[in-house]
Scaffold this active site. Structure first.
Site, PDB file in Angstrom:
ATOM      1  N   SER A 102       0.872  -1.644  -0.283  1.00  0.00           N
ATOM      2  CA  SER A 102      -0.015  -0.042   0.239  1.00  0.00           C
ATOM      3  C   SER A 102       0.547   1.235  -0.513  1.00  0.00           C
ATOM      4  CB  SER A 102      -0.965   0.084   0.824  1.00  0.00           C
ATOM      5  OG  SER A 102      -0.036  -0.316   2.595  1.00  0.00           O
ATOM      6  N   HIS A 114      -5.344  -3.928  -2.158  1.00  0.00           N
ATOM      7  CA  HIS A 114      -5.665  -2.634  -3.231  1.00  0.00           C
ATOM      8  C   HIS A 114      -4.949  -3.399  -4.515  1.00  0.00           C
ATOM      9  CE1 HIS A 114      -4.081   0.686  -0.551  1.00  0.00           C
ATOM     10  NE2 HIS A 114      -4.021  -0.046   0.329  1.00  0.00           N
ATOM     11  N   LYS A 155     -12.051   0.490  -1.880  1.00  0.00           N
ATOM     12  CA  LYS A 155     -11.039   0.670  -2.238  1.00  0.00           C
ATOM     13  C   LYS A 155     -11.249   0.749  -3.930  1.00  0.00           C
ATOM     14  CE  LYS A 155      -7.457   0.542   0.959  1.00  0.00           C
ATOM     15  NZ  LYS A 155      -6.927  -0.179   1.869  1.00  0.00           N
TER      16      LYS A 155
END
Ligand SMILES: *Cc1c(COP(=O)(O)O)cnc(C)c1O
Length: 390
Positions: free
Chosen positions: A178, A206, A237
C-alpha cells in the site's frame, strides 16, 4: 479530569513532526475535491476505478435502502445472513475463482478474523516486513509464533521456512504493497509454500479491481490459479463501497464463520453498501475499459515522472511513492503542493520506516491527462526530483 498526561504525549508527537490531524472534505470523492474549503486536485484516494461517485452505484444503494433498510441490525449469526450478503459472497467467489467467500465489516477486521481463526498457539506465521498494520495486529492476536522476513526477500523467507517448525504454517503478504506500490513475488512464494508445506494468505486490499486479468488480483497477475491461496480483499478501495471479504476453500470460510471473532461479534454490513459492492464487481467484470483507462493513466504518469528524473517503483501500479526522508521534509513538500491545489498526502512513521517518509501518490481511472500534466508541472516547479532519496 485533567488530560495533562495525554497532552504530554500529543506534544511529543508534534515535536517529532508525527502529529496527525483530520482534513475536512465537503465534496463527493472524485479527482477534484473540496478540502478545508479549498478546491484541490487529489492524488490521495484508493478510489482506483473512480467508482465511489458512480451514478449506478449511488442509484443501487438508494434502491437497496428502500427495499432492505439502512442496517443489517446484528451479526449475521444472530439475526440471519441477509440474501444480499449471500449474493455478494457468491459473486466474489466467482470473481476470485475460489470455492467460497465471506463478507466482513472491513479489511482490518477481515485480517483479524483470518489470522486468529486459521492459526494459533503452536503454529507459525511468516510475514513480510512491510505488511499492513492490520496484518501486524492480526498476527499479534493470533498467538502463533511470528517470523518477519525482509520485504519481498524470498531467500530469507526460504531460510525461515527451512529452520522453523509449526503445526500449521502460514505465509502472509500484501499483494500490492500500500505504501510502496510494488507487488509481492507470489510466483516464487507459491513455489516455496509447495516445497515447504505452508499455506498462503494474500491481502489484496489494493490489488482487487486493479491487478491481474480483469482486476482479479495478485494471483491472477502472476497467472496463478485463485485456489492456490486464501485471499482477503476490500470493497472500499477500487470497488467504491465499504467492507471486505475473504475468499478461499469452503473449509476456511466455514472456520471463519465459527472462529472469526471479528465476524461473529460485529454487526454485518448495511444492505446499501453490500448491494453497491455487488454491482461494482459486476461492472468490473462487464467493462474492462475502466481498468484499461487506469492502466493508461499509470503509463502516462510514469513516463512524465521519469522525464522529471523522479525514481519510479519497479511495477506499474496506481501507487507511486515519492520518498523524501524525514517526516518534516514530507509534510513540508505536501503543504507546498497543497498551496498549488494539489493534494498528495505525507506518509510518516509508524506507517513507513523511520527516514523513509514520503508522499504517497495514488492515481485513479478518473484523472485526466490534463490533470496529470498539471501535477507534473507542479512537481517540476517544486524541484521534487532533487528531494527524492530513491
Ligand atoms: C486498507 C487496507 C486494509 C484495511 O482495509 P479496510 O477495509 O480499509 O479496513 C487492509 N490491508 C491493506 C493492505 C490495506 O491497504
Amino acid at each position: 479530569m485533567s488530560s495533562g498526561a495525554w497532552q504530554t504525549e500529543l506534544d511529543a508527537l508534534r515535536a517529532a513532526g508525527l502529529h496527525r490531524t483530520l482534513r475536512r472534505v465537503d465534496s463527493i470523492q472524485a479527482p477534484q475535491i473540496e478540502v478545508d474549503g479549498r478546491r484541490v486536485l487529489q492524488f490521495a484516494s484508493n478510489n482506483y476505478l473512480d467508482l465511489a461517485s458512480h451514478p449506478r452505484l449511488i442509484a443501487a444503494s438508494q434502491e437497496a435502502a428502500h427495499y432492505f433498510g439502512t442496517s443489517a441490525s446484528s451479526s449475521a449469526l444472530v439475526c440471519g445472513h441477509m440474501g444480499v450478503h449471500a449474493d455478494l459472497e457468491e459473486a466474489i467467489a466467482h470473481f476470485k475463482g475460489s470455492e467460497a467467500a465471506l463478507v466482513l465489516g472491513s479489511g482490518y477486521l477481515a485480517n483479524q478474523a483470518l489470522l486468529t481463526a486459521l492459526v494459533g498457539a503452536g503454529d507459525a506465521i511468516f510475514s513480510d516486513a512491510l505488511n499492513h498494520a492490520s496484518i501486524v495486529d492480526g498476527c499479534r492476536l493470533s498467538r502463533a509464533s511470528v517470523y518477519i522476513y525482509p520485504h519481498g526477500d524470498v531467500s530469507a523467507l526460504e531460510r525461515l521456512l527451512q529452520t522453523t517448525a509449526g503445526d500449521r504454517r502460514l505465509i502472509v503478504t500484501d499483494g500490492l504493497f500500500s505504501m510502496d506500490g510494488d507487488i509481492a513475488p507470489l510466483d516464487r512464494i507459491c513455489d516455496l509454500a509447495d516445497r515447504h508445506g505452508a499455506f498462503i494468505a494474500v491481502d489484496d486490499a489494493h490489488a482487487t479491481g486493479v491487478l491481474g486479468d480483469g482486476g482479479r488480483g495478485t494471483l491472477s497477475h502472476f497467472g496463478i490459479d485463485g485456489s492456490r491461496a486464501i485471499t482477503m480483499g476490500t470493497l472500499g478501495k477500487a470497488l467504491g463501497s465499504y467492507g471486505a471479504f475473504v475468499a478461499g476453500p469452503r473449509a476456511v470460510i466455514e472456520l471463519l464463520i465459527n472462529r472469526g471473532r471479528s465476524f461473529i461479534y460485529s454487526t454485518a454490513l448495511p444492505p446499501p453498501v453490500v448491494v453497491a459492492a455487488r454491482l461494482a464487481i459486476q461492472m468490473v467484470e462487464d467493462d474492462p475499459g475502466r481498468l484499461q483507462r487506469l492502466r493508461e493513466r499509470i503509463a502516462y504518469l510514469r513516463t512524465g515522472l521519469e522525464g522529471l528524473g523522479i525514481p519510479l517503483p519497479r511495477d506499474p501500479t496506481p501507487i507511486i511513492p515519492i520518498v523524501v526522508g524525514t517526516a518534516a521534509a514530507a509534510t513540508e513538500l505536501s503543504a507546498a503542493l497543497l498551496d498549488d491545489h494539489v493534494w498528495i498526502p505525507a506518509i510518516r512513521p509508524p506507517t513507513v520506516p523511520d527516514g523513509a517518509s514520503r508522499l504517497r501518490l495514488s492515481l485513479t481511472a478518473g484523472h485526466s491527462e490534463g490533470q496529470l500534466d498539471y501535477l507534473l508541472a507542479c512537481l517540476a516547479r517544486h524541484g521534487v526530483a532533487n528531494r527524492c532519496l530513491r
